[in-house]
Motif scaffolding. Sequence first.
Motif, mmCIF file in Angstrom:
data_model
loop_
_atom_site.group_PDB
_atom_site.id
_atom_site.type_symbol
_atom_site.label_atom_id
_atom_site.label_comp_id
_atom_site.label_asym_id
_atom_site.label_seq_id
_atom_site.Cartn_x
_atom_site.Cartn_y
_atom_site.Cartn_z
ATOM 1 N N ILE A 95 0.631 -1.433 -0.002
ATOM 2 C CA ILE A 95 -0.185 -0.013 0.004
ATOM 3 C C ILE A 95 0.811 1.338 -0.069
ATOM 4 O O ILE A 95 0.706 2.020 -0.728
ATOM 5 C CB ILE A 95 -1.142 -0.013 1.088
ATOM 6 N N TRP A 96 1.937 1.278 0.853
ATOM 7 C CA TRP A 96 2.719 2.512 0.992
ATOM 8 C C TRP A 96 3.515 2.552 -0.291
ATOM 9 O O TRP A 96 3.641 3.955 -0.704
ATOM 10 C CB TRP A 96 3.551 2.528 2.157
ATOM 11 N N THR A 97 4.140 1.581 -0.982
ATOM 12 C CA THR A 97 4.836 1.679 -2.245
ATOM 13 C C THR A 97 3.910 2.167 -3.400
ATOM 14 O O THR A 97 4.419 3.089 -3.952
ATOM 15 C CB THR A 97 5.517 0.123 -2.488
ATOM 16 N N VAL A 98 2.780 1.729 -3.502
ATOM 17 C CA VAL A 98 1.680 2.258 -4.506
ATOM 18 C C VAL A 98 1.591 3.640 -4.326
ATOM 19 O O VAL A 98 1.607 4.526 -5.368
ATOM 20 C CB VAL A 98 0.591 1.438 -4.292
ATOM 21 N N ILE A 99 1.157 4.025 -3.111
ATOM 22 C CA ILE A 99 0.892 5.408 -2.666
ATOM 23 C C ILE A 99 2.134 6.200 -3.055
ATOM 24 O O ILE A 99 1.794 7.402 -3.669
ATOM 25 C CB ILE A 99 0.391 5.433 -1.313
ATOM 26 N N ILE A 100 3.337 5.849 -2.485
ATOM 27 C CA ILE A 100 4.245 6.897 -2.835
ATOM 28 C C ILE A 100 4.475 7.172 -4.376
ATOM 29 O O ILE A 100 4.710 8.130 -4.971
ATOM 30 C CB ILE A 100 5.750 6.347 -2.157
ATOM 31 N N LYS A 101 4.297 5.854 -5.051
ATOM 32 C CA LYS A 101 4.641 5.884 -6.500
ATOM 33 C C LYS A 101 3.666 6.857 -7.260
ATOM 34 O O LYS A 101 3.992 7.539 -8.247
ATOM 35 C CB LYS A 101 4.490 4.433 -7.128
ATOM 36 N N LYS A 102 2.261 6.704 -6.833
ATOM 37 C CA LYS A 102 1.070 7.498 -7.191
ATOM 38 C C LYS A 102 1.416 8.901 -7.046
ATOM 39 O O LYS A 102 1.298 9.893 -7.884
ATOM 40 C CB LYS A 102 -0.093 7.114 -6.811
ATOM 41 N N THR A 103 1.837 9.147 -5.682
ATOM 42 C CA THR A 103 2.029 10.679 -5.446
ATOM 43 C C THR A 103 3.412 11.375 -6.059
ATOM 44 O O THR A 103 3.400 12.585 -6.063
ATOM 45 C CB THR A 103 2.204 11.082 -3.849
ATOM 46 N N GLU A 104 4.054 10.414 -6.724
ATOM 47 C CA GLU A 104 5.414 10.992 -7.400
ATOM 48 C C GLU A 104 5.038 11.752 -8.482
ATOM 49 O O GLU A 104 5.851 12.467 -9.162
ATOM 50 C CB GLU A 104 6.303 9.818 -7.691
ATOM 51 N N SER A 105 3.671 11.476 -9.005
ATOM 52 C CA SER A 105 3.418 12.246 -10.442
ATOM 53 C C SER A 105 3.321 13.688 -10.261
ATOM 54 O O SER A 105 3.608 14.466 -11.356
ATOM 55 C CB SER A 105 1.993 11.813 -10.684
ATOM 56 N N LEU A 110 6.803 22.602 -11.149
ATOM 57 C CA LEU A 110 6.021 22.982 -9.943
ATOM 58 C C LEU A 110 6.901 23.469 -8.885
ATOM 59 O O LEU A 110 6.599 24.213 -7.914
ATOM 60 C CB LEU A 110 4.812 22.129 -9.499
ATOM 61 N N GLY A 111 7.842 22.630 -8.467
ATOM 62 C CA GLY A 111 8.679 22.635 -7.550
ATOM 63 C C GLY A 111 8.360 21.809 -6.361
ATOM 64 O O GLY A 111 8.955 22.189 -5.214
ATOM 65 N N ILE A 112 7.387 21.009 -6.430
ATOM 66 C CA ILE A 112 7.387 20.070 -5.147
ATOM 67 C C ILE A 112 7.575 18.811 -5.428
ATOM 68 O O ILE A 112 7.208 18.055 -6.463
ATOM 69 C CB ILE A 112 5.517 20.215 -4.666
ATOM 70 N N ILE A 113 8.705 18.304 -4.768
ATOM 71 C CA ILE A 113 9.242 17.033 -4.964
ATOM 72 C C ILE A 113 9.004 15.888 -3.904
ATOM 73 O O ILE A 113 9.363 16.170 -2.910
ATOM 74 C CB ILE A 113 10.618 17.183 -5.219
ATOM 75 N N VAL A 114 8.660 14.732 -4.489
ATOM 76 C CA VAL A 114 8.169 13.776 -3.437
ATOM 77 C C VAL A 114 9.535 12.809 -3.450
ATOM 78 O O VAL A 114 9.827 12.498 -4.575
ATOM 79 C CB VAL A 114 7.000 12.889 -4.067
#
Length: 254
Positions: free
Chosen positions: A193-203, A218-222
């Motif tokens: 779940i965490w891996t998928v969520i982090i991958k998705k927020t990286e967009s 934009l200048g916001i980096i995950v």
Amino acid sequence: MRGELCVGSASVLSLVALLLLIFMHVGQINTSTVLEAYLWLTCLSYGNGLSAAIGDPVAGLYTSNASAPLEEHLGLRQIYKFGLYSHCAFVNTSGGICSNHSTANRFEPFTVITADMLTNYSSLTTALVTNVTIIDSPYLGEFTNGAYYLILIGTVCAALTLFTGLLKHTFLFLLSTAFAVIGSLTLLIGATIWTVIIKKTESINDFIVGPSTSPAPLGIIVTTGNALFLLWAAFACLIVSILPYMISCCTYRG
Ligand SMILES: *[C@@H]1O[C@H](CO)[C@@H](O)[C@H](O)[C@H]1NC(C)=O
Ligand SMILES: *[C@@H]1O[C@H](CO)[C@@H](O)[C@H](O)[C@H]1NC(C)=O
């Protein structure tokens, strides 16, 4: 002798899994600003991104007061670290504070950063950032809340695996095997779940703003934090311990 070796390696593996998980939890419960984070959000260049988007210079977006309370529209911080229990916000590489600790803290990064910005900038930001997963706080909150409980169950199972295994009894090895299986499964789902969520927020890392003639990031980096690696490592140790526990329960003569 063969049996002892099996029991020994199973115990070492489940001990390492438990230590990694404890390290992960303690790194997040710690009241200092050191936090074993799942994810980092770097907003350092957001001032430039926002300025490119609105075509005007941006002043007063950030606060330089490291101890200013969080989520009260007192100014954006440069770096955010999100963990299982709380998040911390830093005005530079070292100065910052953490939010209150609550178990099963929901991961809602966009809500957090817009609540730090002055109100005019938070409405601008909400209007500007669209069609990326990171703004979907209810979705992220629900899933990470579920993942928290799975990781907690996995941690308890890792402890039970180790302690029942130490008693060295044929029936208890069966119990250890069962705990190792349940623990691996819950850790697997939690880590996924965490891996998928982090991958998705990286967009959001590829989000472009400004006019098409002079686009700007934009200048916001995950970025992924250490806690996720600890979690996957703990899962790997616990699942590998299943086999020696299983062999022990069939072959050990205590
Ligand atoms: C920083 O914020 C804290 C907490 O609100 C406040 O007590 C302090 O006076 C502020 N410092 C400065 C330099 O504004
Ligand atoms: C970070 O900011 C705090 C508070 O503004 C300041 O006291 C500290 O010296 C800064 N540290 C660095 C490395 O710039």
